[in-house]
Motif scaffolding. Structure first.
Motif, PDB file in Angstrom:
ATOM      1  N   THR A  47       0.782  -1.206   0.079  1.00  0.00           N
ATOM      2  CA  THR A  47       0.193   0.144   0.056  1.00  0.00           C
ATOM      3  C   THR A  47       0.842   1.324   0.023  1.00  0.00           C
ATOM      4  OG1 THR A  47      -1.738  -1.074   1.147  1.00  0.00           O
ATOM      5  CG2 THR A  47      -1.684   1.271   1.366  1.00  0.00           C
ATOM      6  N   ALA A  48       1.777   1.230   0.738  1.00  0.00           N
ATOM      7  CA  ALA A  48       2.721   2.531   0.825  1.00  0.00           C
ATOM      8  C   ALA A  48       3.443   2.759  -0.604  1.00  0.00           C
ATOM      9  CB  ALA A  48       3.775   2.145   2.111  1.00  0.00           C
ATOM     10  N   ASN A  49       3.859   1.619  -1.330  1.00  0.00           N
ATOM     11  CA  ASN A  49       4.603   1.666  -2.433  1.00  0.00           C
ATOM     12  C   ASN A  49       3.617   2.072  -3.381  1.00  0.00           C
ATOM     13  OD1 ASN A  49       7.268   0.921  -2.118  1.00  0.00           O
ATOM     14  ND2 ASN A  49       6.500  -1.242  -1.708  1.00  0.00           N
ATOM     15  N   LEU A  50       2.246   1.726  -3.405  1.00  0.00           N
ATOM     16  CA  LEU A  50       1.133   2.067  -4.367  1.00  0.00           C
ATOM     17  C   LEU A  50       0.927   3.850  -4.242  1.00  0.00           C
ATOM     18  CD1 LEU A  50      -1.439   1.965  -6.153  1.00  0.00           C
ATOM     19  CD2 LEU A  50      -2.853   1.347  -4.126  1.00  0.00           C
ATOM     20  N   GLY A  54       3.127   4.468  -7.172  1.00  0.00           N
ATOM     21  CA  GLY A  54       1.963   4.417  -8.095  1.00  0.00           C
ATOM     22  C   GLY A  54       1.287   5.804  -8.297  1.00  0.00           C
ATOM     23  N   ILE A  55       0.962   6.262  -7.121  1.00  0.00           N
ATOM     24  CA  ILE A  55       0.154   7.706  -7.200  1.00  0.00           C
ATOM     25  C   ILE A  55       1.160   8.799  -7.317  1.00  0.00           C
ATOM     26  CG2 ILE A  55      -1.606   9.084  -6.446  1.00  0.00           C
ATOM     27  CD1 ILE A  55      -2.589   6.481  -4.908  1.00  0.00           C
ATOM     28  N   GLY A  56       2.566   8.714  -6.698  1.00  0.00           N
ATOM     29  CA  GLY A  56       3.510   9.908  -6.693  1.00  0.00           C
ATOM     30  C   GLY A  56       3.352  10.747  -5.555  1.00  0.00           C
ATOM     31  N   LEU A  57       2.724  10.167  -4.227  1.00  0.00           N
ATOM     32  CA  LEU A  57       2.506  11.079  -3.075  1.00  0.00           C
ATOM     33  C   LEU A  57       3.788  11.417  -2.560  1.00  0.00           C
ATOM     34  CD1 LEU A  57      -1.031   9.955  -1.920  1.00  0.00           C
ATOM     35  CD2 LEU A  57      -0.375  11.456  -3.688  1.00  0.00           C
TER      36      LEU A  57
END
Length: 241
Positions: A47-50, A54-57
């Motif tokens: 989830t943290a990697n997403l 993934g989203i770039g947050l």
């Protein structure tokens, strides 16, 4: 000393990575899902990697979580903290950089201003949605594409953990969870059965047991007729209903 949510979660996993840390029951569907510390850690890392890759947050960003108590909600809450982001758990629309919700809450989520929207059906076996709401990606499908380990920068006690009208730093969230654990009678080594209808706040059903060193049996649509047998089977020492 654990001054952040990621530190408290890491300590919970280290105690015994193979032991059940969060067991989920839904008596409306018959679903039972048991997650060891290592398995939940895997979901948290993905989830943290997403969120980051993934989203770039990044630092200072906020993630809206319009979700009921569930083991996937736990993975998202802990993943948001692991990534150094803040979770907005309110029901009033706020500016956020990403939003996670269920199909049942899509109408309410439409008021939230964000480009990145994810839905989950909170289905048994973490199954993907058959009918994905328009404009949404499927969380359980997307999260599986990301790495099993998160290598981001450490989270500081002063970093924001909870956004919205009741902001809490990481250190404040840990302190509040410790207070709740004492109020609820949760101690190290306890196995805590929690009725989600009675304790919907993640400070109660997730963070208080984690900081106390307890494991969780989380029950939705709890059938009281099953309470005694389940408490015995799960070796429960504290019941919150």
């Amino acid at each position: 000393m654990n001054n952040t949510i990621p530190q408290a979660f890491a300590a919970a996993v280290r105690r015994d990575p193979t032991a059940p840390l969060l067991t989920w029951y839904d008596d409306a569907t018959g679903d039972r899902t048991e997650l060891s510390g290592a398995t939940l850690e895997n979901w948290v890392s993905k989830t943290a990697n997403l969120l980051v890759d993934g989203i770039g947050l990044g630092h200072g960003d906020t993630v809206g979580l319009l979700l009921p108590p569930h083991w996937q909600t736990a993975a998202l809450l802990l993943g948001v903290s692991a990534a150094g982001l803040a979770a907005d758990l309110g029901r009033e629309a706020q500016p956020v950089q990403a939003l996670f919700t269920t199909p049942d809450d899509v109408e309410a989520a439409s008021a939230w201003n964000t480009m990145d929207r994810y839905a989950t059906g909170l289905l048994p076996l973490a199954m993907p949605l058959r009918d994905l709401p328009e404009g949404y990606a499927d969380y359980v499908t997307e999260v599986r594409n990301h790495g099993d380990h998160y290598r981001g920068a450490p989270v500081a006690p002063a970093d924001l953990a909870v956004a919205g009208p009741y902001e809490l730093s990481q250190a404040d969230a840990i302190e509040a969870a410790e207070v709740r654990a004492a109020e609820l009678g949760i101690k190290a080594g306890d196995r805590v059965l929690i009725d989600t209808a009675a304790y919907p706040d993640p400070a109660d059903w997730l963070l208080a047991p984690l900081v106390a060193g307890a494991s969780i049996v989380l029950c939705a649509h709890l059938d009281r007729a099953k309470l005694e047998a389940r408490s015995s089977t799960e070796k429960v020492s504290v019941i919150l209903v």
